[in-house]
Design a protein around this motif. Structure first.
Motif, PDB file in Angstrom:
ATOM      1  N   VAL A 211      -1.790  -6.706  -4.762  1.00 40.77           N
ATOM      2  CA  VAL A 211      -2.708  -5.640  -4.367  1.00 40.77           C
ATOM      3  C   VAL A 211      -1.928  -4.539  -3.655  1.00 40.77           C
ATOM      4  O   VAL A 211      -0.871  -4.784  -3.076  1.00 40.77           O
ATOM      5  CB  VAL A 211      -3.831  -6.173  -3.452  1.00 40.77           C
ATOM      6  CG1 VAL A 211      -4.690  -7.178  -4.186  1.00 40.77           C
ATOM      7  CG2 VAL A 211      -3.244  -6.807  -2.191  1.00 40.77           C
ATOM      8  N   ARG A 212      -2.476  -3.348  -3.682  1.00 37.63           N
ATOM      9  CA  ARG A 212      -1.857  -2.217  -2.979  1.00 37.63           C
ATOM     10  C   ARG A 212      -2.358  -2.211  -1.537  1.00 37.63           C
ATOM     11  O   ARG A 212      -3.572  -2.099  -1.297  1.00 37.63           O
ATOM     12  CB  ARG A 212      -2.217  -0.910  -3.695  1.00 37.63           C
ATOM     13  CG  ARG A 212      -1.395   0.293  -3.250  1.00 37.63           C
ATOM     14  CD  ARG A 212       0.022   0.191  -3.771  1.00 37.63           C
ATOM     15  NE  ARG A 212       0.831   1.327  -3.399  1.00 37.63           N
ATOM     16  CZ  ARG A 212       1.083   2.364  -4.204  1.00 37.63           C
ATOM     17  NH1 ARG A 212       0.565   2.379  -5.437  1.00 37.63           N
ATOM     18  NH2 ARG A 212       1.824   3.361  -3.804  1.00 37.63           N
ATOM     19  N   THR A 214      -1.180  -1.126   2.694  1.00 36.01           N
ATOM     20  CA  THR A 214      -0.263  -0.363   3.559  1.00 36.01           C
ATOM     21  C   THR A 214       0.752   0.408   2.721  1.00 36.01           C
ATOM     22  O   THR A 214       1.950   0.396   3.005  1.00 36.01           O
ATOM     23  CB  THR A 214       0.459  -1.254   4.583  1.00 36.01           C
ATOM     24  OG1 THR A 214       1.272  -2.217   3.897  1.00 36.01           O
ATOM     25  CG2 THR A 214      -0.513  -1.963   5.488  1.00 36.01           C
ATOM     26  N   ASP A 215       0.241   1.044   1.663  1.00 35.54           N
ATOM     27  CA  ASP A 215       1.038   1.906   0.795  1.00 35.54           C
ATOM     28  C   ASP A 215       2.106   1.144   0.023  1.00 35.54           C
ATOM     29  O   ASP A 215       3.077   1.731  -0.443  1.00 35.54           O
ATOM     30  CB  ASP A 215       1.704   3.031   1.607  1.00 35.54           C
ATOM     31  CG  ASP A 215       2.162   4.182   0.709  1.00 35.54           C
ATOM     32  OD1 ASP A 215       1.441   4.474  -0.263  1.00 35.54           O
ATOM     33  OD2 ASP A 215       3.229   4.763   0.970  1.00 35.54           O
ATOM     34  N   GLN A 216       1.939  -0.165  -0.122  1.00 33.82           N
ATOM     35  CA  GLN A 216       2.893  -0.960  -0.881  1.00 33.82           C
ATOM     36  C   GLN A 216       2.141  -2.030  -1.670  1.00 33.82           C
ATOM     37  O   GLN A 216       1.046  -2.449  -1.292  1.00 33.82           O
ATOM     38  CB  GLN A 216       3.885  -1.671   0.057  1.00 33.82           C
ATOM     39  CG  GLN A 216       4.801  -0.747   0.824  1.00 33.82           C
ATOM     40  CD  GLN A 216       5.712  -1.524   1.762  1.00 33.82           C
ATOM     41  OE1 GLN A 216       5.264  -2.392   2.499  1.00 33.82           O
ATOM     42  NE2 GLN A 216       6.996  -1.226   1.728  1.00 33.82           N
ATOM     43  N   TRP A 217       2.766  -2.465  -2.768  1.00 35.22           N
ATOM     44  CA  TRP A 217       2.235  -3.611  -3.491  1.00 35.22           C
ATOM     45  C   TRP A 217       2.614  -4.864  -2.720  1.00 35.22           C
ATOM     46  O   TRP A 217       3.747  -5.026  -2.278  1.00 35.22           O
ATOM     47  CB  TRP A 217       2.797  -3.672  -4.906  1.00 35.22           C
ATOM     48  CG  TRP A 217       2.187  -2.666  -5.834  1.00 35.22           C
ATOM     49  CD1 TRP A 217       2.670  -1.431  -6.131  1.00 35.22           C
ATOM     50  CD2 TRP A 217       0.973  -2.816  -6.590  1.00 35.22           C
ATOM     51  NE1 TRP A 217       1.837  -0.791  -7.029  1.00 35.22           N
ATOM     52  CE2 TRP A 217       0.794  -1.626  -7.325  1.00 35.22           C
ATOM     53  CE3 TRP A 217       0.032  -3.840  -6.712  1.00 35.22           C
ATOM     54  CZ2 TRP A 217      -0.299  -1.435  -8.172  1.00 35.22           C
ATOM     55  CZ3 TRP A 217      -1.049  -3.648  -7.557  1.00 35.22           C
ATOM     56  CH2 TRP A 217      -1.218  -2.465  -8.275  1.00 35.22           C
ATOM     57  N   ARG A 218       1.637  -5.782  -2.595  1.00 36.39           N
ATOM     58  CA  ARG A 218       1.847  -6.972  -1.790  1.00 36.39           C
ATOM     59  C   ARG A 218       1.201  -8.172  -2.475  1.00 36.39           C
ATOM     60  O   ARG A 218       0.097  -8.073  -3.020  1.00 36.39           O
ATOM     61  CB  ARG A 218       1.231  -6.763  -0.403  1.00 36.39           C
ATOM     62  CG  ARG A 218       1.635  -7.776   0.632  1.00 36.39           C
ATOM     63  CD  ARG A 218       1.054  -7.365   1.985  1.00 36.39           C
ATOM     64  NE  ARG A 218       1.430  -6.000   2.332  1.00 36.39           N
ATOM     65  CZ  ARG A 218       2.610  -5.661   2.819  1.00 36.39           C
ATOM     66  NH1 ARG A 218       3.517  -6.585   3.028  1.00 36.39           N
ATOM     67  NH2 ARG A 218       2.874  -4.408   3.103  1.00 36.39           N
ATOM     68  N   TRP A 219       1.899  -9.312  -2.458  1.00 31.50           N
ATOM     69  CA  TRP A 219       1.364 -10.534  -3.058  1.00 31.50           C
ATOM     70  C   TRP A 219       0.450 -11.211  -2.047  1.00 31.50           C
ATOM     71  O   TRP A 219       0.842 -11.495  -0.932  1.00 31.50           O
ATOM     72  CB  TRP A 219       2.503 -11.464  -3.458  1.00 31.50           C
ATOM     73  CG  TRP A 219       2.023 -12.633  -4.280  1.00 31.50           C
ATOM     74  CD1 TRP A 219       1.459 -13.778  -3.827  1.00 31.50           C
ATOM     75  CD2 TRP A 219       2.020 -12.734  -5.708  1.00 31.50           C
ATOM     76  NE1 TRP A 219       1.098 -14.591  -4.874  1.00 31.50           N
ATOM     77  CE2 TRP A 219       1.439 -13.984  -6.037  1.00 31.50           C
ATOM     78  CE3 TRP A 219       2.453 -11.909  -6.733  1.00 31.50           C
ATOM     79  CZ2 TRP A 219       1.295 -14.411  -7.356  1.00 31.50           C
ATOM     80  CZ3 TRP A 219       2.313 -12.341  -8.042  1.00 31.50           C
ATOM     81  CH2 TRP A 219       1.732 -13.569  -8.343  1.00 31.50           C
ATOM     82  N   ARG A 220      -0.782 -11.526  -2.462  1.00 29.09           N
ATOM     83  CA  ARG A 220      -1.761 -12.118  -1.550  1.00 29.09           C
ATOM     84  C   ARG A 220      -2.392 -13.368  -2.155  1.00 29.09           C
ATOM     85  O   ARG A 220      -3.603 -13.519  -2.180  1.00 29.09           O
ATOM     86  CB  ARG A 220      -2.862 -11.104  -1.219  1.00 29.09           C
ATOM     87  CG  ARG A 220      -2.406  -9.972  -0.318  1.00 29.09           C
ATOM     88  CD  ARG A 220      -3.604  -9.292   0.316  1.00 29.09           C
ATOM     89  NE  ARG A 220      -3.235  -8.279   1.282  1.00 29.09           N
ATOM     90  CZ  ARG A 220      -2.890  -8.533   2.535  1.00 29.09           C
ATOM     91  NH1 ARG A 220      -2.850  -9.770   2.960  1.00 29.09           N
ATOM     92  NH2 ARG A 220      -2.581  -7.558   3.365  1.00 29.09           N
ATOM     93  N   ALA A 221      -1.607 -14.260  -2.654  1.00 28.26           N
ATOM     94  CA  ALA A 221      -2.131 -15.503  -3.241  1.00 28.26           C
ATOM     95  C   ALA A 221      -1.012 -16.526  -3.277  1.00 28.26           C
ATOM     96  O   ALA A 221       0.126 -16.243  -2.903  1.00 28.26           O
ATOM     97  CB  ALA A 221      -2.671 -15.243  -4.650  1.00 28.26           C
ATOM     98  N   GLY A 222      -1.360 -17.725  -3.720  1.00 29.73           N
ATOM     99  CA  GLY A 222      -0.347 -18.748  -3.882  1.00 29.73           C
ATOM    100  C   GLY A 222       0.420 -18.548  -5.179  1.00 29.73           C
ATOM    101  O   GLY A 222       0.088 -17.696  -6.010  1.00 29.73           O
TER     102      GLY A 222
END
Length: 867
Positions: A211-212, A214-222
């Motif tokens: 997900v996008r 704080t202005d960055q793509w970030r992994w939010r899952a296992g």
């Protein structure tokens, strides 16, 4: 998927155009085929014509099977002696006159022997240019090996991608910036294999795991196994047989394990075969050899196809082994209760609670499962607290509150006053960390302490008092927290309360300016929790190391920072092996702040963005620090709009270790927006708050910052107050910065230059630049002006933008790597930079990891390629 392959691409193309060709060797998923396609795609079509041959397991069983498409007469009926000439004729017909045939053989390790012999003959006769791909670590026909040993083809190893290359791949596929922590995760999860990395990135975007934020793509899952690579991994697993898969299952369930444990699930010969196949790797850790899977995605694939029966059998074997030779910490301690659950064996509530606490941050869902089972089996208040913590970590704060309330009702109904106090303390902690109301939580804890004292519950009284100290500390009242900690420690509280207040006292000592005492106490508590072994949770041990690192931050140019699990990142951990199979990474909230202090704004912004996202979940003890420091650094970097967005979306609230953090952050935004008068007012407010809290170190930092807001009048205005604060602070780096401001007030360019050099030696590039710039403006002689220009040039060369920094190295890592690349020993570097050998080794190890090298011999090339 050719990101990071420019050098290999050029080498392979040169070998084809100017010599006889090349062999590309690498593990599965490393992108050998994609690289070969890219090589031949750019060959001039008027000069070269490629012909592809792909070897397979099926073609391997038939003589000349891989050459079937070039044997027009049909290979079963063709005499072996005629195959060579027949293939030559077919190539000439396909390529036409005037063009050199380029024979591309994919997966040459699967060639049947006769086909491999024909290929070798064609190369030796120089009838073709050959580009061959083969898998490393597996047997190949002798004729294939002879291609580079005897026939002169260039042997090019195709390694996994570096961490930076995986980050570039992610940015390319996602068309935007990617967080540093996510890059670390993708790299570690996939082992740097581009095929797996690309598939995981695409999968994460498609299912919403990426997900996008704080202005960055970030992994939010296992971790998941994308469909695109599931078949590839399954084919690998099919080759190892039942015993081999049992060994892999043990590693998938238990993380890195001692070699002796793995050898109980499989013979030593099989373990060696698995290592040769590149499915596992071993490493020396302390006095034992640990074995881990090649990359965590392989573990996810093993778990995905693991039957309940295999899970039960392997878990029982792991549990039996751990009980025969218990480990004091690490994977055994964290996973033993889960193994018992999987194996269907009885496990007591206390063991369940402990395991739930151990895996709280690494796997909060598993922590919840264990805590619920402990509650159902009569674990009481401690089980409810563990359950509440697991729910908070998953963002289910209302459920966590209800679980604690239910536990309180149960304690009241059963007439258990000690349990009532325990639950009451947990509810007060919930109010402080989740509700962000430390003042009201402190009032609750005072009442609980009085109730426990009246009831003669000394343990409950100590527990309430210990949490009250923490609440005061994180409520910006370090001096009061320190007094409370000392008062409680004089009463010899139980070990748990003693550890918490001692850790709080270390942080409070730093904030109040007594860093020498903080280091002494911090080292003692680190040694104590290390001796405690399994009786100290890894999070307590990690926080002990973080408290010591905080104490050393303002005393050493390059303090050794705490580490964390890259999948969570919210809490510091000890350097034990992670059950997830990942390797530790720097703790973002500390790493970002340390880089800001050293003048590395770009690095600090990247790390603090990660910290803001991580601290937004769970209890988020360092939420205010992450967002406040990020806003200040963004503003200093000339990005006030981004800084304001951070403060709006992640405001600095009442839970803040650093007093006055909110006004400081707003002042930095005001400065960057051109409102210097307003910035001065806000800094004066921050100074007053810090002074009222007794935090001399923080006050000194604010005074220095305020003085630099007005380079002309500021130093003189704040010089006396800075001198007073210096009298209460023994933090050498900050004191040096304060004395530099006093030198600015004296307006003597020679003295100012001396202080700028001291700041540079202290690895405070940003502060040194401020002083050097002022020297340039005030230089009274040509010599001082020249010296100022020279110093500014050297300082600006140390800020982000040089080749090593582009590769992700900090200022100190780049400096040490440069010395090492020139052949200096660790001790020589330490003497040159006035550091300890251990500090040099720590930074050099980080540089090795970031540059994907393993020795000094490789450093020079790696730094050159980064340019």
């Amino acid at each position: 998927m050719l990101t990071g392959r420019d050098g290999l691409l050029a080498e392979a193309r040169t070998a084809l155009v100017r010599a006889d060709g090349a062999v590309l060797l690498g593990p599965p998923g490393v992108g050998r085929t994609a690289l070969a396609r890219a090589v031949v795609a750019d060959l001039p079509p008027r000069l070269f014509a490629e012909v592809w041959i792909t070897a397979t397991e099926a073609s391997k069983e038939v003589p000349f099977g891989a050459l079937g498409r070039l044997l027009t007469g049909g290979h079963p009926a063709l005499h072996p002696a005629l195959v060579h000439s027949t293939v030559l004729a077919a190539l000439a017909e396909r390529c036409g006159s005037g063009r050199t045939p380029v024979l591309v053989v994919d997966d040459a390790h699967l060639l049947d022997g006769p086909s491999a012999g024909v290929l070798l003959g064609l190369v030796q006769a120089r009838a073709v240019r050959a580009l061959v791909t083969a898998r490393s670590g597996v047997p190949a026909p002798d004729a294939v090996v002879a291609l580079w040993k005897d026939a002169g083809l260039s042997r090019l190893l195709v390694p996994p991608l570096t961490e930076d290359a995986v980050g570039a791949l992610a940015r390319e596929r996602l068309a935007g910036p990617v967080s540093r922590s996510t890059t670390e995760l993708l790299w570690q999860w996939t082992g740097g294999l581009p095929q797996l990395a690309a598939a995981l990135i695409d999968h994460g975007r498609d299912v919403g795991a990426l997900v996008r934020d704080t202005d960055q793509w970030r992994w939010r899952a296992g971790l998941a196994v994308p469909v695109q690579v599931a078949d590839l991994l399954d084919r690998e697993l099919d080759r190892v047989g039942r015993s081999g898969e049992d060994a892999l299952a043990a590693l998938a369930l238990g993380g890195p394990l001692p070699l002796s444990v793995v050898e109980e699930a499989a013979s030593p010969e099989l373990v060696a075969d698995l290592e040769q196949l590149g499915m596992v790797r071993s490493e020396q850790s302390d006095e034992q050899v640990l074995v881990r899977l090649r990359h965590p995605m392989l573990g996810a694939a093993v778990r995905r196809r693991m039957s309940p029966a295999r899970r039960r059998r392997v878990s029982a074997a792991l549990l039996a082994n751990s009980r025969r030779a218990p480990s004091t910490r690490g994977p055994y301690a964290m996973a033993s209760a889960l193994w018992a659950v999987h194996a269907g064996q009885p496990v007591g509530p206390q063991e369940l609670i402990r395991s739930a606490s151990l895996c709280l941050y690494a796997d909060p869902a598993a922590s919840e499962q264990l805590a619920r089972r402990a509650w159902e089996r009569g674990g009481g208040a401690r089980a409810a607290i563990a359950l509440g913590s697991a729910l908070v970590e998953q963002g289910r704060t209302a459920e966590a509150y209800e679980a604690l309330v239910a536990a309180g009702r149960h304690a009241e109904a059963t007439g258990d006053p000690a349990a009532q106090v325990t639950v009451g303390v947990a509810l007060a902690g919930h109010r402080a960390w989740v509700g962000r109301e430390p003042r009201r939580a402190y009032d609750d804890l005072r009442r609980l302490r009085a109730d426990a004292e009246a009831a003669g519950d000394l343990a409950g009284r100590a527990e309430a008092a210990a949490v009250a100290v923490l609440v005061q500390l994180f409520g910006g009242q370090a001096a009061r927290a320190l007094a409370g900690a000392r008062d409680l420690l004089e009463q010899a509280p139980p070990p748990g309360a003693q550890l918490r207040v001692t850790l709080a006292s270390v942080a409070a000592l730093v904030l109040t300016g007594r860093t020498e005492e903080a280091v002494r106490v911090g080292r003692a508590v680190v040694e104590a929790v290390e001796r405690a072994g399994s009786s100290a949770l890894p999070y307590a041990r990690g926080m002990a190391g973080a408290a010591l690192a905080l104490a050393e931050l303002w005393r050493q140019p390059t303090p050794t920072g705490p580490v964390t699990d890259p999948a969570a990142g919210r809490w510091p951990l000890p350097p034990d092996p992670l059950v997830s199979g990942l390797s530790h990474t720097a703790w973002p909230v500390f790493d970002g702040y340390a880089q800001r202090v050293s003048g590395d704004r770009a690095g600090a912004i990247s790390r603090l963005r990660d910290a803001v996202a991580q601290q937004a979940g769970g209890e988020g003890l360092f939420r205010s620090e992450a967002s406040g420091w990020l806003a200040v650094t963004l503003a200093e970097d000339g990005r006030p709009d981004e800084a304001e967005t951070v403060l709006r979306e992640h405001p600095v609230d009442e839970v803040a270790l650093v007093p006055g953090l909110g006004p400081w952050a707003r002042a930095a935004v005001a400065v960057a927006s051109g409102r210097r008068a307003r910035a001065g007012e806000l800094m004066d407010e921050a100074i007053v708050v810090a002074h009222a809290s007794g935090c001399w170190l923080v006050e000194l930092g604010y005074l220095i910052y305020a003085a630099h807001l007005d380079p002309v009048a500021g130093p003189a205005r704040y010089a006396d107050r800075i001198a007073e604060a210096i009298g209460h602070v023994d933090a050498e780096r900050l004191v040096t910065a304060g004395r530099a401001v006093i030198a600015l007030a004296g307006r003597n360019p020679t003295v100012m230059l001396e202080h700028a050099h001291r700041l540079m030696d202290m690895n405070m590039t940003g502060e040194a630049l401020k002083v050097a710039d002022e020297v340039g403006r005030r230089a009274g002689t040509a010599d001082s002006a020249r010296l100022a220009v020279d110093l500014r040039t050297r300082l600006r060369a140390a800020v982000p933008g040089d080749p090593a920094r582009v590769a992700g190295l900090t200022v100190r890592e780049a400096q040490i790597a440069g010395f090492a690349a020139r052949g200096l020993s660790d001790r020589e570097i330490a003497e040159q930079l006035v550091l300890s050998v251990r500090t040099v080794q720590t930074h050099l190890g980080r540089a090795y990891r970031k540059l994907a090298v393993t020795s000094r011999r490789e450093l020079s090339d790696a730094l050159r390629l980064a340019a």
